[in-house]
Design a protein around this motif. Sequence first.
Motif, PDB file in Angstrom:
ATOM      1  N   THR A   1       0.863  -1.179   0.000  1.00  0.00           N
ATOM      2  CA  THR A   1       0.000   0.000   0.000  1.00  0.00           C
ATOM      3  C   THR A   1       0.899   1.227   0.000  1.00  0.00           C
ATOM      4  OG1 THR A   1      -1.769  -1.121   1.209  1.00  0.00           O
ATOM      5  CG2 THR A   1      -1.763   1.286   1.264  1.00  0.00           C
ATOM      6  N   VAL A   2       0.521   2.225  -0.764  1.00  0.00           N
ATOM      7  CA  VAL A   2       1.281   3.473  -0.806  1.00  0.00           C
ATOM      8  C   VAL A   2       0.442   4.590  -0.196  1.00  0.00           C
ATOM      9  CG1 VAL A   2       2.233   5.249  -2.340  1.00  0.00           C
ATOM     10  CG2 VAL A   2       2.701   2.823  -2.781  1.00  0.00           C
ATOM     11  N   PHE A   3       1.045   5.351   0.705  1.00  0.00           N
ATOM     12  CA  PHE A   3       0.408   6.536   1.259  1.00  0.00           C
ATOM     13  C   PHE A   3       0.804   7.724   0.389  1.00  0.00           C
ATOM     14  CE2 PHE A   3      -0.706   5.749   6.013  1.00  0.00           C
ATOM     15  CZ  PHE A   3      -1.331   4.550   5.673  1.00  0.00           C
ATOM     16  N   ALA A   4      -0.191   8.400  -0.177  1.00  0.00           N
ATOM     17  CA  ALA A   4       0.055   9.589  -0.983  1.00  0.00           C
ATOM     18  C   ALA A   4      -0.391  10.814  -0.200  1.00  0.00           C
ATOM     19  CB  ALA A   4      -0.700   9.498  -2.304  1.00  0.00           C
ATOM     20  N   PHE A   5       0.567  11.671   0.178  1.00  0.00           N
ATOM     21  CA  PHE A   5       0.255  12.928   0.840  1.00  0.00           C
ATOM     22  C   PHE A   5       0.122  14.006  -0.239  1.00  0.00           C
ATOM     23  CE2 PHE A   5       2.315  10.447   4.154  1.00  0.00           C
ATOM     24  CZ  PHE A   5       1.489  10.687   5.247  1.00  0.00           C
ATOM     25  N   THR A   6      -0.981  14.750  -0.211  1.00  0.00           N
ATOM     26  CA  THR A   6      -1.278  15.668  -1.306  1.00  0.00           C
ATOM     27  C   THR A   6      -1.101  17.133  -0.935  1.00  0.00           C
ATOM     28  OG1 THR A   6      -3.634  16.047  -0.837  1.00  0.00           O
ATOM     29  CG2 THR A   6      -3.051  13.996  -1.978  1.00  0.00           C
TER      30      THR A   6
ATOM     31  N   CYS B   1      -3.205  18.623   1.722  1.00  0.00           N
ATOM     32  CA  CYS B   1      -2.993  18.083   3.069  1.00  0.00           C
ATOM     33  C   CYS B   1      -3.895  16.892   3.389  1.00  0.00           C
ATOM     34  CB  CYS B   1      -3.158  19.158   4.132  1.00  0.00           C
ATOM     35  SG  CYS B   1      -1.581  19.886   4.598  1.00  0.00           S
ATOM     36  N   ASN B   2      -4.184  16.069   2.385  1.00  0.00           N
ATOM     37  CA  ASN B   2      -4.879  14.810   2.610  1.00  0.00           C
ATOM     38  C   ASN B   2      -3.903  13.662   2.463  1.00  0.00           C
ATOM     39  OD1 ASN B   2      -7.539  15.878   2.960  1.00  0.00           O
ATOM     40  ND2 ASN B   2      -7.637  16.236   0.759  1.00  0.00           N
ATOM     41  N   CYS B   3      -4.258  12.519   3.027  1.00  0.00           N
ATOM     42  CA  CYS B   3      -3.498  11.287   2.826  1.00  0.00           C
ATOM     43  C   CYS B   3      -4.421  10.270   2.176  1.00  0.00           C
ATOM     44  CB  CYS B   3      -2.968  10.752   4.153  1.00  0.00           C
ATOM     45  SG  CYS B   3      -2.056   9.195   3.982  1.00  0.00           S
ATOM     46  N   HIS B   4      -4.027   9.747   1.012  1.00  0.00           N
ATOM     47  CA  HIS B   4      -4.792   8.737   0.291  1.00  0.00           C
ATOM     48  C   HIS B   4      -4.022   7.426   0.297  1.00  0.00           C
ATOM     49  CE1 HIS B   4      -6.490  12.322  -2.219  1.00  0.00           C
ATOM     50  NE2 HIS B   4      -7.182  12.143  -1.105  1.00  0.00           N
ATOM     51  N   LYS B   5      -4.707   6.338   0.620  1.00  0.00           N
ATOM     52  CA  LYS B   5      -4.090   5.021   0.562  1.00  0.00           C
ATOM     53  C   LYS B   5      -4.293   4.435  -0.833  1.00  0.00           C
ATOM     54  CE  LYS B   5      -4.879   3.885   5.440  1.00  0.00           C
ATOM     55  NZ  LYS B   5      -5.523   2.918   6.372  1.00  0.00           N
ATOM     56  N   ILE B   6      -3.194   4.051  -1.478  1.00  0.00           N
ATOM     57  CA  ILE B   6      -3.246   3.478  -2.816  1.00  0.00           C
ATOM     58  C   ILE B   6      -2.891   2.001  -2.736  1.00  0.00           C
ATOM     59  CG2 ILE B   6      -2.264   3.551  -5.136  1.00  0.00           C
ATOM     60  CD1 ILE B   6      -1.651   6.522  -4.664  1.00  0.00           C
ATOM     61  N   ASP B   7      -3.852   1.137  -3.084  1.00  0.00           N
ATOM     62  CA  ASP B   7      -3.615  -0.306  -3.134  1.00  0.00           C
ATOM     63  C   ASP B   7      -2.941  -0.606  -4.467  1.00  0.00           C
ATOM     64  OD1 ASP B   7      -3.638  -3.053  -3.237  1.00  0.00           O
ATOM     65  OD2 ASP B   7      -5.726  -3.276  -2.604  1.00  0.00           O
ATOM     66  N   MET B   8      -1.664  -0.971  -4.426  1.00  0.00           N
ATOM     67  CA  MET B   8      -0.906  -1.133  -5.661  1.00  0.00           C
ATOM     68  C   MET B   8      -1.428  -2.270  -6.536  1.00  0.00           C
ATOM     69  SD  MET B   8       1.151   1.315  -5.921  1.00  0.00           S
ATOM     70  CE  MET B   8       1.932   0.669  -7.405  1.00  0.00           C
ATOM     71  N   GLU B   9      -2.123  -3.239  -5.953  1.00  0.00           N
ATOM     72  CA  GLU B   9      -2.662  -4.342  -6.744  1.00  0.00           C
ATOM     73  C   GLU B   9      -3.791  -3.865  -7.655  1.00  0.00           C
ATOM     74  OE1 GLU B   9      -3.012  -8.766  -5.434  1.00  0.00           O
ATOM     75  OE2 GLU B   9      -4.948  -7.828  -4.977  1.00  0.00           O
TER      76      GLU B   9
ATOM     77  N   LYS C   1      -9.058   4.266   7.712  1.00  0.00           N
ATOM     78  CA  LYS C   1      -9.723   4.981   6.624  1.00  0.00           C
ATOM     79  C   LYS C   1      -8.863   5.006   5.361  1.00  0.00           C
ATOM     80  CE  LYS C   1     -11.981   8.171   9.868  1.00  0.00           C
ATOM     81  NZ  LYS C   1     -12.115   9.609  10.243  1.00  0.00           N
ATOM     82  N   PRO C   2      -9.491   4.929   4.176  1.00  0.00           N
ATOM     83  CA  PRO C   2      -8.725   5.006   2.928  1.00  0.00           C
ATOM     84  C   PRO C   2      -8.272   6.419   2.592  1.00  0.00           C
ATOM     85  CG  PRO C   2     -11.060   4.804   2.437  1.00  0.00           C
ATOM     86  CD  PRO C   2     -10.924   4.646   3.926  1.00  0.00           C
ATOM     87  N   CYS C   3      -8.902   7.425   3.201  1.00  0.00           N
ATOM     88  CA  CYS C   3      -8.552   8.821   2.959  1.00  0.00           C
ATOM     89  C   CYS C   3      -8.813   9.620   4.233  1.00  0.00           C
ATOM     90  CB  CYS C   3      -9.384   9.375   1.801  1.00  0.00           C
ATOM     91  SG  CYS C   3      -9.227  11.159   1.562  1.00  0.00           S
ATOM     92  N   PHE C   4      -7.860  10.461   4.621  1.00  0.00           N
ATOM     93  CA  PHE C   4      -8.051  11.261   5.827  1.00  0.00           C
ATOM     94  C   PHE C   4      -7.167  12.499   5.779  1.00  0.00           C
ATOM     95  CE2 PHE C   4      -5.152   7.722   6.636  1.00  0.00           C
ATOM     96  CZ  PHE C   4      -3.989   8.369   7.019  1.00  0.00           C
ATOM     97  N   GLN C   5      -7.488  13.464   6.635  1.00  0.00           N
ATOM     98  CA  GLN C   5      -6.729  14.699   6.716  1.00  0.00           C
ATOM     99  C   GLN C   5      -5.360  14.426   7.336  1.00  0.00           C
ATOM    100  OE1 GLN C   5      -8.628  17.741   9.039  1.00  0.00           O
ATOM    101  NE2 GLN C   5      -7.247  19.373   8.367  1.00  0.00           N
ATOM    102  N   ALA C   6      -4.317  14.967   6.690  1.00  0.00           N
ATOM    103  CA  ALA C   6      -2.955  14.727   7.167  1.00  0.00           C
ATOM    104  C   ALA C   6      -2.415  15.870   8.006  1.00  0.00           C
ATOM    105  CB  ALA C   6      -2.022  14.489   5.975  1.00  0.00           C
ATOM    106  N   ALA C   7      -2.936  17.051   7.794  1.00  0.00           N
ATOM    107  CA  ALA C   7      -2.492  18.227   8.541  1.00  0.00           C
ATOM    108  C   ALA C   7      -3.510  19.335   8.327  1.00  0.00           C
ATOM    109  CB  ALA C   7      -1.105  18.685   8.082  1.00  0.00           C
ATOM    110  N   LYS C   8      -3.434  20.350   9.133  1.00  0.00           N
ATOM    111  CA  LYS C   8      -4.335  21.483   9.009  1.00  0.00           C
ATOM    112  C   LYS C   8      -3.566  22.661   8.420  1.00  0.00           C
ATOM    113  CE  LYS C   8      -7.443  24.393  11.768  1.00  0.00           C
ATOM    114  NZ  LYS C   8      -7.955  24.665  13.140  1.00  0.00           N
ATOM    115  N   ILE C   9      -4.092  23.205   7.319  1.00  0.00           N
ATOM    116  CA  ILE C   9      -3.456  24.374   6.718  1.00  0.00           C
ATOM    117  C   ILE C   9      -4.521  25.415   6.390  1.00  0.00           C
ATOM    118  CG2 ILE C   9      -1.454  23.186   5.736  1.00  0.00           C
ATOM    119  CD1 ILE C   9      -2.901  23.182   3.046  1.00  0.00           C
ATOM    120  N   LYS C  10      -4.078  26.650   6.200  1.00  0.00           N
ATOM    121  CA  LYS C  10      -4.996  27.709   5.819  1.00  0.00           C
ATOM    122  C   LYS C  10      -5.461  27.506   4.378  1.00  0.00           C
ATOM    123  CE  LYS C  10      -3.129  31.175   9.002  1.00  0.00           C
ATOM    124  NZ  LYS C  10      -2.515  32.526   9.132  1.00  0.00           N
TER     125      LYS C  10
END
Length: 328
Positions: free
Chosen positions: A76-81, A84-92, A155-164
């Motif tokens: 699984t790859v965590f993609a930080f965007t 400021c979200n984190c998405h889990k990518i199932d490589m399969e 969760k497959p997607c969640f907030q990674a940090a708080k930004i303006k």
Amino acid sequence: YKSDRRSVIVDSEADIRVEKFDDVKPVVDKVLALTANHKIKCVTLKNYNLSSKELGRRATLDDVLVSVLRTKTDKTVFAFTNLCNCHKIDMEDTPEMKLSDAGMEYVDFCSAAQEGEYPVALFEIGEEFPQGELLFLTQAGMIKRTDWSEYNLGKPCFQAAKIKEDDRLVSVVPYDPDPTSSIYFVTAYGMCLNAEKSDIPLQGRISGGVKGIALSEGDRVVFCAQVSDEGEIVLATTSGAFKRVFSSTPEPSTRYRKGVKVTPLEGEEEVIFASYVTVPYMLAAEQKDGSLTELSSEEIPIKKLSQKCAPIKGKSFDLRTLYAMPDR
């Protein structure tokens, strides 16, 4: 029932033989690559290794790879965007492409993505969750230090940090506990700050972090990264001028200051690019006509902070911007 494509008549259920098939998919080595125009490519490692990475005459920003992650289909790859979200990518489940393909818009690649959202950092997650801490750096000069365990969520997607609302995440890197390392900022107006990390607190997942650099009105961060006293900072300006300065200059100081001039600028000239280099790598220079030119970081001369950026001998750039290609 049918066996080997033949119909077989049986007298009772006890005579029925059910064949079992191994449906486990083989593990395949893959590569996730991010391009200069924020597209994503997913290719086999074999295709990546056999493909040319050089920028030909017809190259576009689709061909400029700014980040490459080697992984496998059982990961699984965590993609930080940037949002400021984190998405889990199932490589399969990822689509397979060729490196020569244009790549996919991230909103088409990841169903959880919003318009204009794209990854700024990719991390492979194996059977054991990563240990240590992460450092988040934003366009407005904010810094956040958070333990990896904060991101061990179902969760497959969640907030990674708080930004303006007007800020964007530009980088996520493993936090370096070495007390001699620092965070180097470069701004569009030619200011730099080599900030100490000793007073950066450990915060939770959705905290906003602390201020890293004090920006003048209208100024913005064009580069921020964790550095050591080895290596150089590569700079490029809107006038097509370049230089490298030692990452040890200026000496580290308290964060949230304006810093000092990293290069003198004339008129409306601005710094449009900066990066950190310890091992030489290739850069892609995008001209204002859309064409791309390669150059090595070694071609850029080393100068003092007080010295201006200068054109590279034998080359002329009508520069729009520059992209680092450290995986080339």
